[in-house]
Write an enzyme that holds these catalytic residues in place. Structure first.
Site, PDB file in Angstrom:
ATOM      1  N   SER A   8       0.838  -1.202   0.000  1.00  0.00           N
ATOM      2  CA  SER A   8       0.000   0.000   0.000  1.00  0.00           C
ATOM      3  C   SER A   8       0.867   1.244   0.000  1.00  0.00           C
ATOM      4  O   SER A   8       2.084   1.188   0.221  1.00  0.00           O
ATOM      5  CB  SER A   8      -0.969   0.056   1.182  1.00  0.00           C
ATOM      6  N   THR A   9       0.200   2.365  -0.208  1.00  0.00           N
ATOM      7  CA  THR A   9       0.874   3.625  -0.513  1.00  0.00           C
ATOM      8  C   THR A   9       1.802   4.135   0.591  1.00  0.00           C
ATOM      9  O   THR A   9       2.976   4.390   0.357  1.00  0.00           O
ATOM     10  CB  THR A   9      -0.200   4.684  -0.821  1.00  0.00           C
ATOM     11  N   PHE A  10       1.259   4.304   1.789  1.00  0.00           N
ATOM     12  CA  PHE A  10       2.074   4.942   2.823  1.00  0.00           C
ATOM     13  C   PHE A  10       3.270   4.089   3.241  1.00  0.00           C
ATOM     14  O   PHE A  10       4.398   4.584   3.269  1.00  0.00           O
ATOM     15  CB  PHE A  10       1.197   5.379   4.000  1.00  0.00           C
TER      16      PHE A  10
END
Ligand code: AMP
Ligand code: ZN
Ligand code: ZN
Length: 420
Positions: free
Chosen positions: A83-85
């Site tokens: 995922s992004t973070f």
């Protein structure tokens, strides 16, 4: 007259606030230290959700040209969860998420059960959540200026340091402005010119979620971002500076079975847990009261209904290849879906595109690595490698010091790509 004055004061207050939100934030006015003036430059660009095969699949000509002139990898393997973070922060720290502490897009700090969420500005900008040491913190501490037009963590006071100049994340900022600002930074005099610059583009990810990775919307988003990458690289070359362009993505995009969502809460009695849910893939379960909740029973109950669609583990028993243990923020139970299955909620259908999955189970969550510039060889294709190894390469190019023992990555996977 008084009314006019009040109105004027109120309006100038609004203008000031608006300017603060929109404008670059300057944290450091010290010039580059003399010994950094001759050091090279790195522009690190993230195209969120750009899957490893998109450039070829959708005919991104400028990115293909960068691959031809420089180096590229078969794919960039994201850290778990994809995922992004967690992954943006892994790329700039060289650490797995459970090492740097941003273990998911949403999670709790068990002491006090404070929640971190990517939509919560206070948390996102608060350095207490962020472990490890990002490239820009090393740079600033070693007298080298850095600048960011968006990057996860750049808005937070990590070890009390932020880039010399940065912008608060705002999705609606035109790509034109982001690229123009990066070029403007490089036109500054050597004393103030940042040597490390980050840029971020989000539309390929958002279109991928909404329409799935095989859609015409994703193709359009890919070609749009490719256009800006082309302009950026063309102008970077004209600066005459020893500037290296590194293009990455945080993860790819998986076509999901969103018509068959899994309802986690229907699988077991989870009333004794707080649940941090991210991406329709990762669920971190925190026992509200460890004495009364029978964690092993919950695990057995959840596993009995998994039907091969998800995995359930205590953090300490997570598969070793995911490096997802040893952090209290993982809670008591980790439940993650297996691609192409995603979790949903009654009354809400998950989107056709998702990421977050185990990158060794789902290649479609692999991202990209392209790099070009004087410090990279030309015409080199690398095998797929994990994104923890990008940090040492950037540090080497920028000639910055760091302690290799404190990170998870190492310089070996990228060494065939770097000029001796
Ligand atoms: P994901 O839910 O993992 O797909 O996250 C992608 C989203 O993260 C993007 O659409 C952005 O809106 C958001 N994002 C990226 N960078 C930042 C940031 N620095 N601050 C807040 N949100 C961000
Ligand atoms: Zn992302
Ligand atoms: Zn996404």
């Amino acid at each position: 007259m008084k009314k006019v004055l009040v109105l004027f004061v109120a309006l100038s207050g609004i203008t000031f606030l608006w300017a603060q939100k929109k404008d670059v934030i300057i944290t450091n006015v010290r010039p580059n230290a003399p010994e950094t003036l001759d050091k090279p430059y790195v522009v690190l660009v993230s195209i969120d959700g750009f899957r490893f095969d998109y450039a070829e699949k959708y005919g991104a000509k400028n990115i293909a040209e960068i691959a031809r002139q420089g180096v590229y990898a078969e794919s960039l393997i994201p850290s778990f969860p994809s995922s992004t973070f967690p992954n943006h922060y892994t790329i700039v720290t060289g650490m797995y998420p459970s090492s740097h502490g941003l273990v998911s897009n949403t999670f709790y700090e068990p002491v006090g059960m404070e929640k971190y969420r990517i939509g919560d500005r206070d948390g996102v900008e608060d350095g207490k959540w962020y472990g490890g040491t990002p490239v820009w913190v090393h740079a600033e501490r070693q007298g080298m200026r850095s600048a960011s037009y968006f990057w996860v963590g750049s808005e937070a006071d990590v070890d009390s340091v932020r880039p010399s100049q940065y912008y608060r994340y705002k999705a609606s900022t035109p790509y034109k402005d982001r690229v123009a600002q990066a070029l403007k930074w490089l036109k500054e005099p050597p004393e103030t010119r940042p040597h490390f610059i980050t840029l971020y583009f989000e539309s390929v990810d958002s279109k991928g979620h909404a329409n799935g990775p095989e859609s015409v919307e994703v193709k359009k988003a890919v070609l749009e971002v490719d256009k800006w990458i082309g302009k950026l690289w063309e102008k970077l070359q004209k600066t005459g500076l020893p500037v290296n362009l590194i293009l990455v993505s945080d993860h790819g995009m998986q076509l999901t079975k969103n018509d068959q969502p899994i309802f986690l809460d229907g699988m077991a009695d989870l009333s004794g847990y707080e649940i941090a849910r991210s991406s329709g893939v990762i669920n971190l379960l925190y026992a509200k009261n460890k004495d009364s909740v029978k964690i092993e029973e919950t695990i057995a109950e959840l596993r009995a209904k998994a039907e091969g669609k998800y995995e359930v583990f205590r953090p300490s028993e997570m598969p070793a290849h995911l490096h997802y243990s040893d952090n209290d923020r993982l809670g008591d139970i980790v439940v993650y879906s297996l691609a192409p299955y995603v979790f949903g909620n009654p009354g809400w259908r998950p989107s056709p595109g998702a990421h977050g999955f185990d990158p060794y189970q789902a290649k479609d969550v692999h991202g990209i690595f392209y790099a070009v510039g004087p410090h990279f060889k030309s015409g080199v294709k690398l095998f797929s490698f994990e994104n923890i190894h990008i940090f040492p390469a950037i540090m080497e190019i920028l000639q910055l010091q760091y302690d290799p023992e404190r990170i998870d990555g190492d310089s070996a996977p990228l060494s065939p790509a770097i000029q001796p």
